[in-house]
Design a protein around this motif. Structure first.
Motif, PDB file in Angstrom:
ATOM      1  N   ALA A   2      -7.003  -5.589  -1.305  1.00  0.00           N
ATOM      2  CA  ALA A   2      -5.549  -5.758  -1.427  1.00  0.00           C
ATOM      3  C   ALA A   2      -4.823  -4.774  -0.521  1.00  0.00           C
ATOM      4  CB  ALA A   2      -5.122  -5.554  -2.875  1.00  0.00           C
ATOM      5  N   ILE A   3      -3.724  -5.231   0.014  1.00  0.00           N
ATOM      6  CA  ILE A   3      -2.900  -4.371   0.849  1.00  0.00           C
ATOM      7  C   ILE A   3      -1.972  -3.567  -0.054  1.00  0.00           C
ATOM      8  CG2 ILE A   3      -1.105  -4.326   2.617  1.00  0.00           C
ATOM      9  CD1 ILE A   3      -2.286  -6.841   3.765  1.00  0.00           C
ATOM     10  N   LYS A   4      -1.920  -2.280   0.169  1.00  0.00           N
ATOM     11  CA  LYS A   4      -1.033  -1.407  -0.603  1.00  0.00           C
ATOM     12  C   LYS A   4      -0.015  -0.768   0.338  1.00  0.00           C
ATOM     13  CE  LYS A   4      -4.219  -0.135  -4.345  1.00  0.00           C
ATOM     14  NZ  LYS A   4      -4.867   1.004  -5.050  1.00  0.00           N
ATOM     15  N   LEU A   5       1.212  -0.750  -0.117  1.00  0.00           N
ATOM     16  CA  LEU A   5       2.273  -0.067   0.621  1.00  0.00           C
ATOM     17  C   LEU A   5       2.790   1.080  -0.233  1.00  0.00           C
ATOM     18  CD1 LEU A   5       4.154  -0.047   3.139  1.00  0.00           C
ATOM     19  CD2 LEU A   5       5.783  -1.354   1.743  1.00  0.00           C
ATOM     20  N   TYR A   6       2.533   2.282   0.218  1.00  0.00           N
ATOM     21  CA  TYR A   6       3.015   3.481  -0.470  1.00  0.00           C
ATOM     22  C   TYR A   6       4.419   3.763   0.050  1.00  0.00           C
ATOM     23  CZ  TYR A   6      -1.867   4.150  -1.840  1.00  0.00           C
ATOM     24  OH  TYR A   6      -3.129   3.983  -2.356  1.00  0.00           O
ATOM     25  N   GLN A   7       5.372   3.895  -0.873  1.00  0.00           N
ATOM     26  CA  GLN A   7       6.764   3.909  -0.442  1.00  0.00           C
ATOM     27  C   GLN A   7       7.672   4.653  -1.413  1.00  0.00           C
ATOM     28  OE1 GLN A   7       8.852   0.194  -0.663  1.00  0.00           O
ATOM     29  NE2 GLN A   7       8.339  -0.144  -2.789  1.00  0.00           N
ATOM     30  N   GLY A  25       4.688 -13.306   5.279  1.00  0.00           N
ATOM     31  CA  GLY A  25       4.112 -13.966   4.115  1.00  0.00           C
ATOM     32  C   GLY A  25       2.845 -13.314   3.607  1.00  0.00           C
ATOM     33  N   ILE A  26       2.746 -12.005   3.757  1.00  0.00           N
ATOM     34  CA  ILE A  26       1.546 -11.272   3.368  1.00  0.00           C
ATOM     35  C   ILE A  26       1.697 -10.755   1.935  1.00  0.00           C
ATOM     36  CG2 ILE A  26       0.099  -9.266   3.876  1.00  0.00           C
ATOM     37  CD1 ILE A  26       1.152  -9.489   6.801  1.00  0.00           C
ATOM     38  N   ASN A  27       0.704 -11.017   1.113  1.00  0.00           N
ATOM     39  CA  ASN A  27       0.707 -10.477  -0.245  1.00  0.00           C
ATOM     40  C   ASN A  27       0.333  -8.999  -0.205  1.00  0.00           C
ATOM     41  OD1 ASN A  27       1.332 -12.936  -1.566  1.00  0.00           O
ATOM     42  ND2 ASN A  27      -0.812 -13.582  -1.419  1.00  0.00           N
ATOM     43  N   TYR A  28       1.074  -8.198  -0.926  1.00  0.00           N
ATOM     44  CA  TYR A  28       0.795  -6.764  -0.943  1.00  0.00           C
ATOM     45  C   TYR A  28       1.267  -6.152  -2.255  1.00  0.00           C
ATOM     46  CZ  TYR A  28       5.780  -6.208   0.203  1.00  0.00           C
ATOM     47  OH  TYR A  28       7.160  -6.254   0.190  1.00  0.00           O
ATOM     48  N   GLN A  29       0.758  -4.988  -2.516  1.00  0.00           N
ATOM     49  CA  GLN A  29       1.121  -4.245  -3.727  1.00  0.00           C
ATOM     50  C   GLN A  29       1.879  -2.988  -3.318  1.00  0.00           C
ATOM     51  OE1 GLN A  29      -2.296  -2.909  -5.964  1.00  0.00           O
ATOM     52  NE2 GLN A  29      -1.115  -1.429  -7.162  1.00  0.00           N
ATOM     53  N   THR A  30       3.008  -2.755  -3.950  1.00  0.00           N
ATOM     54  CA  THR A  30       3.738  -1.519  -3.667  1.00  0.00           C
ATOM     55  C   THR A  30       3.292  -0.417  -4.612  1.00  0.00           C
ATOM     56  OG1 THR A  30       5.561  -2.234  -5.101  1.00  0.00           O
ATOM     57  CG2 THR A  30       5.783  -2.665  -2.741  1.00  0.00           C
ATOM     58  N   VAL A  54       3.316   4.269   4.063  1.00  0.00           N
ATOM     59  CA  VAL A  54       1.905   4.277   4.443  1.00  0.00           C
ATOM     60  C   VAL A  54       1.295   2.971   3.958  1.00  0.00           C
ATOM     61  CG1 VAL A  54      -0.349   5.346   4.050  1.00  0.00           C
ATOM     62  CG2 VAL A  54       1.674   6.786   4.395  1.00  0.00           C
ATOM     63  N   LEU A  55       0.563   2.304   4.836  1.00  0.00           N
ATOM     64  CA  LEU A  55      -0.112   1.046   4.505  1.00  0.00           C
ATOM     65  C   LEU A  55      -1.606   1.307   4.396  1.00  0.00           C
ATOM     66  CD1 LEU A  55       0.800  -2.073   4.327  1.00  0.00           C
ATOM     67  CD2 LEU A  55      -0.347  -2.275   6.539  1.00  0.00           C
ATOM     68  N   GLU A  56      -2.214   0.757   3.352  1.00  0.00           N
ATOM     69  CA  GLU A  56      -3.665   0.857   3.160  1.00  0.00           C
ATOM     70  C   GLU A  56      -4.240  -0.559   3.149  1.00  0.00           C
ATOM     71  OE1 GLU A  56      -6.896   2.955   0.099  1.00  0.00           O
ATOM     72  OE2 GLU A  56      -4.836   2.582  -0.570  1.00  0.00           O
ATOM     73  N   HIS A  57      -5.198  -0.812   4.043  1.00  0.00           N
ATOM     74  CA  HIS A  57      -5.782  -2.152   4.143  1.00  0.00           C
ATOM     75  C   HIS A  57      -7.181  -2.080   4.744  1.00  0.00           C
ATOM     76  CE1 HIS A  57      -6.160  -6.216   6.297  1.00  0.00           C
ATOM     77  NE2 HIS A  57      -6.294  -6.461   5.002  1.00  0.00           N
TER      78      HIS A  57
END
Length: 245
Positions: A2-7, A25-30, A54-57
């Motif tokens: 899963a893509i995570k966006l730290y924000q 249209g990208i699924n991600y988790q904040t 910061v993006l984690e993927h």
């Protein structure tokens, strides 16, 4: 993975990354962080700087909104945010650099100078998306928070006035362009438009932005007066946001 966006929900640079992810249209988790308390979390990820987003993927850690946009266009090439033409690409990136270096810091300095004088309004925005008790902690420690933020970002009346002048020049330039054509560069929506509209979004408080915007009557008086004066110039930028967000 899963893509995570730290924000920070309140960060306009994080809005830039959120918008790019949504646009593609990208699924991600904040992962919503509290300013100040975020330092350890981000440094564990990056090993260095504590800035967001910061993006984690897939084991990759990408820090900074511009680098995140680079990564997304490389790994998720559908709906590219850069045109194919090299000359247009250069113009887009020139706009993005200018806006990142001028619009982002200027808005942050100007807004915080006035909103930090209204803790009951700014605390819920700083703590947005995090557990409820963070509002209590921020409120109790607000005098220290105010001191740290002003020192770290060099916020005072003089820098606020300078930032206001910077904002006015940029908004005037952008408004004149958007009144003539739909995009800053070429004939498609690019990361130049995304950067302009996301970094200036707090001026028109869009509902897509995940913070509890204050009601107009609770906005600090100097900000109210300025927004009223500059509303006509802000409207074309807000329109591009609405049409593409």
């Amino acid at each position: 993975m899963a893509i995570k966006l730290y924000q920070f929900c309140i960060s306009h640079y994080c809005e830039k990354a959120r918008w790019a992810l949504d646009y593609k249209g990208i699924n991600y988790q904040t992962v919503n962080l509290l300013p100040g308390q975020h330092v350890n979390t981000i440094r564990k990820l990056t090993g260095a700087e504590s800035s967001v987003p910061v993006l984690e993927h897939d084991g990759q850690i990408i820090q900074g909104s511009g680098h995140i946009l680079d990564y997304l266009d490389k790994v998720f090439p559908d709906k590219p945010l850069l045109p194919a033409d090299p000359d247009l690409q250069a113009r887009v990136l020139e706009w993005e650099q200018k806006l990142d270096e001028q619009a982002g810091p200027a808005l942050r300095t100007w807004v915080y100078h006035y909103f930090l004088q209204r803790p009951k309004i700014v605390v819920p925005m700083l703590a947005a998306g995090t557990p409820f008790y963070n509002r209590i902690l921020l409120s109790l420690a607000f005098s220290r928070v105010d001191e740290i933020m002003r020192k770290w970002m060099k916020i005072n009346q003089k820098t606020a006035d300078t930032s206001q002048a910077t904002l006015e020049a940029l908004i005037k330039e952008l408004a004149e362009i958007y009144q003539q054509r739909p995009f800053l560069v070429g004939d498609q929506f690019t990361r130049a438009d995304l950067t302009a509209c996301s970094l200036l979004a707090p001026l028109f408080q869009p509902p897509e932005y995940p913070v509890p915007w204050p009601k107009p009557g609770r906005v600090p008086k100097p900000v109210q007066a300025w927004l009223s004066e500059w509303q006509t110039a802000i409207d074309p930028i807000a329109a591009v946001y609405r049409q593409n967000r």
